[in-house]
Design a protein around this motif. Structure first.
Motif: not given
Length: 127
Positions: A59-64, A72-86
Motif C-alpha cells: 500500500k502507498i500512503m500519502i502525506i500532503p 508530498f511525502v509518500i511511503g510504500r509498505s506491505k499491506t499488513k502494516e497498520k495505516d496509523s503506524a505508516i
C-alpha cells in the motif's frame, strides 16, 4: 522502529522528486521520476483527497504538505502494516524534512544531490 517502509518519495507538487529511498531488500523498486510524476498527477486530479492506494501486496500512503511550499511525502509498505503506524512514520519524515529544508527549499534550484545526505540519514533510520 519495528515498521519498515519499503520505499519512500518526497516530491514537489509538480512531480519532481526531491528524494527517493528504498529498502535494500526489494531490489530495483519503482522508478522515482515516473512514480513522482504519476503521483503528482493523481493528487492534482483528486484535489489532494487521496491519502492511500492499496494493492494486493503493498500500500502507498500519502502525506500532503501545504506550507512553506506544497509537496508530498509518500511511503510504500506491505499491506499488513497498520495505516496509523505508516502515517506516523511519514509524518516524522515530513517534520524532519521541514526542519532541515523549510527555509532553503523555496530557493532550491533543482540539484538533486542537495538532498543526498538527508536521504542517507533516512535510509539509516527507516530502512
Amino acid at each position: 522502529m519495528a515498521l519498515k517502509l519499503e520505499e519512500l518519495w518526497i516530491i514537489n507538487k509538480n512531480g519532481l522528486p526531491y528524494l527517493s529511498a528504498k529498502s535494500k531488500d526489494i531490489g530495483e523498486g519503482i522508478n522515482p521520476m515516473i512514480f513522482s510524476g504519476f503521483m503528482s498527477a493523481v493528487q492534482n486530479l483528486a484535489e489532494d483527497s487521496i491519502d492511500a492506494i492499496k494493492m494486493r501486496n503493498s500500500k502507498i500512503m500519502i502525506i500532503p504538505v501545504k506550507k512553506p511550499i506544497p509537496f508530498f511525502v509518500i511511503g510504500r509498505s506491505k499491506t499488513k502494516e497498520k495505516d496509523s503506524a505508516i502515517r506516523k512514520q511519514l509524518q516524522k519524515i515530513r517534520d524532519m524534512f521541514l526542519e532541515e529544508f523549510s527555509i532553503i527549499i523555496e530557493k532550491w534550484e533543482g540539484d538533486l544531490t542537495f538532498f543526498t545526505y538527508f536521504k542517507n540519514q533516512l535510509e539509516e533510520q527507516f530502512f
